[in-house]
Design an enzyme around this catalytic site. Structure first.
Site, PDB file in Angstrom:
ATOM      1  N   ASP A  50       1.858 -33.962   1.536  1.00  0.00           N
ATOM      2  CA  ASP A  50       0.446 -33.409   1.219  1.00  0.00           C
ATOM      3  C   ASP A  50      -0.482 -32.773   2.416  1.00  0.00           C
ATOM      4  O   ASP A  50      -0.682 -33.308   3.339  1.00  0.00           O
ATOM      5  CB  ASP A  50      -0.503 -34.757   0.573  1.00  0.00           C
ATOM      6  CG  ASP A  50      -1.764 -34.663   0.354  1.00  0.00           C
ATOM      7  OD1 ASP A  50      -2.341 -33.459   0.465  1.00  0.00           O
ATOM      8  OD2 ASP A  50      -2.511 -35.726   0.083  1.00  0.00           O
ATOM      9  N   TYR A 144     -15.344 -19.055  -2.816  1.00  0.00           N
ATOM     10  CA  TYR A 144     -13.809 -18.624  -2.441  1.00  0.00           C
ATOM     11  C   TYR A 144     -14.182 -17.346  -1.285  1.00  0.00           C
ATOM     12  O   TYR A 144     -13.453 -17.364  -0.243  1.00  0.00           O
ATOM     13  CB  TYR A 144     -13.492 -17.882  -3.480  1.00  0.00           C
ATOM     14  CG  TYR A 144     -12.384 -16.914  -3.344  1.00  0.00           C
ATOM     15  CD1 TYR A 144     -10.990 -17.495  -3.111  1.00  0.00           C
ATOM     16  CD2 TYR A 144     -12.405 -15.433  -3.418  1.00  0.00           C
ATOM     17  CE1 TYR A 144      -9.783 -16.834  -2.938  1.00  0.00           C
ATOM     18  CE2 TYR A 144     -11.466 -14.813  -2.952  1.00  0.00           C
ATOM     19  CZ  TYR A 144     -10.011 -15.376  -2.862  1.00  0.00           C
ATOM     20  OH  TYR A 144      -8.867 -14.728  -2.697  1.00  0.00           O
ATOM     21  N   ILE A 177      -3.041 -10.124  -6.171  1.00  0.00           N
ATOM     22  CA  ILE A 177      -1.734 -10.187  -6.042  1.00  0.00           C
ATOM     23  C   ILE A 177      -1.123 -10.231  -7.719  1.00  0.00           C
ATOM     24  O   ILE A 177      -1.714 -11.154  -8.471  1.00  0.00           O
ATOM     25  CB  ILE A 177      -1.449 -11.484  -5.439  1.00  0.00           C
ATOM     26  CG1 ILE A 177      -1.729 -11.258  -3.838  1.00  0.00           C
ATOM     27  CG2 ILE A 177       0.568 -11.406  -5.321  1.00  0.00           C
ATOM     28  CD1 ILE A 177      -1.343 -12.477  -2.984  1.00  0.00           C
ATOM     29  N   PRO A 180       2.084 -14.353 -11.932  1.00  0.00           N
ATOM     30  CA  PRO A 180       2.135 -14.783 -13.458  1.00  0.00           C
ATOM     31  C   PRO A 180       0.485 -15.755 -13.748  1.00  0.00           C
ATOM     32  O   PRO A 180      -0.043 -15.503 -14.644  1.00  0.00           O
ATOM     33  CB  PRO A 180       3.258 -15.997 -13.495  1.00  0.00           C
ATOM     34  CG  PRO A 180       4.234 -15.350 -12.688  1.00  0.00           C
ATOM     35  CD  PRO A 180       3.374 -14.898 -11.581  1.00  0.00           C
ATOM     36  N   ARG A 183      -2.071 -12.952 -13.917  1.00  0.00           N
ATOM     37  CA  ARG A 183      -1.893 -12.195 -15.139  1.00  0.00           C
ATOM     38  C   ARG A 183      -2.781 -13.195 -16.347  1.00  0.00           C
ATOM     39  O   ARG A 183      -3.342 -12.647 -17.085  1.00  0.00           O
ATOM     40  CB  ARG A 183      -0.790 -11.972 -15.499  1.00  0.00           C
ATOM     41  CG  ARG A 183      -0.077 -10.611 -14.642  1.00  0.00           C
ATOM     42  CD  ARG A 183       1.268 -10.112 -15.078  1.00  0.00           C
ATOM     43  NE  ARG A 183       1.515  -8.772 -14.359  1.00  0.00           N
ATOM     44  CZ  ARG A 183       2.037  -7.951 -14.961  1.00  0.00           C
ATOM     45  NH1 ARG A 183       2.150  -7.821 -16.223  1.00  0.00           N
ATOM     46  NH2 ARG A 183       2.433  -6.885 -14.289  1.00  0.00           N
TER      47      ARG A 183
END
Length: 226
Positions: A50, A144, A177, A180, A183
């Site tokens: 972790d 972010y 980037i 998956p 997308r």
């Protein structure tokens, strides 16, 4: 036999798999912390840890540095994530803080734990992943953006403190980037403009290698056509 080790966090993610493959192909021993054994796929030695837990981080780094014939010479900090939380006045502090934790905490803890081993090995490199958003903000993701800017500033501090000690620190700044997960989150975007993980991985490997020996404190844009 590999004669040097790289520790790659986030090594099973969309970018991480390309990075571990690039290092392994170049002859590195690759160690990648994972949250569970189900993530163990690819070209690395996987250790369960972790990365929000300082003790677990110390153990993972010790494992990476524990091969006498292949000392720890590089750390690649890939752990991070994105969330759109709305405008600043709409963003709860908890959501803002969560972005800081996700994008900065593991980078700090892993680098903190690895630096003594890099120094003991005679030097090495740290590579961090920030974002184009850190230098070109957009609305709706203050947490972010702030976190990725903090990663960039932290990498600069490491570069300044350890340049004379033989440890370099550089940062790559991707746009979006092509993974998956991205997308799925943006199905209607023009994915052909996004940067591929396989395009970023060799740049990260280069920044960790002796070939980039004179370079420290760089912020390298990897935007693709986005």
């Amino acid at each position: 036999m590999s004669d040097r080790t790289v520790l790659v966090t986030g090594g099973t993610g969309g970018l991480g798999r390309a990075v571990t493959t690039a290092f392994a192909a170049a002859g590195w021993r690759v160690v990648a912390p994972v949250r569970s054994a189900t993530e163990e796929k690819g070209d690395a030695t996987y250790v369960i840890a972790d990365l929000n837990d300082p003790g677990a981080v110390e153990e993972a780094v010790s494992t990476a540095a524990g091969e006498a014939a292949a000392p720890l010479r590089a750390v690649v900090n890939l752990v991070g994530g994105y969330a759109s939380t709305g405008l600043v006045h709409e963003t709860p502090y908890e959501a803002f803080e969560a972005m800081l934790t996700l994008n900065l905490r593991a980078t700090y803890l892993v680098t903190h734990a690895a630096l003594p081993h890099l120094l003991a090995a005679g030097g090495g490199a740290v590579v961090c992943v920030s974002s184009r958003a850190a230098v070109a903000p957009f609305p709706g993701a203050a947490g972010y953006i702030t976190a990725k800017a903090a990663v960039l500033a932290f990498a600069g501090a490491v570069a300044a403190e350890y340049r004379q000690k033989g440890v370099r620190c550089n940062t790559v700044l991707p746009s979006v980037i092509d993974t998956p997960a991205n997308r799925a989150a943006q199905p209607d975007a023009d994915h052909s403009r996004w940067v591929q993980p396989e395009e970023i991985a060799p740049i990260i490997r280069y920044l960790a290698s002796d070939e980039s020996g004179p370079t420290s404190g760089a912020a390298v844009p990897v935007y693709g056509r986005a």
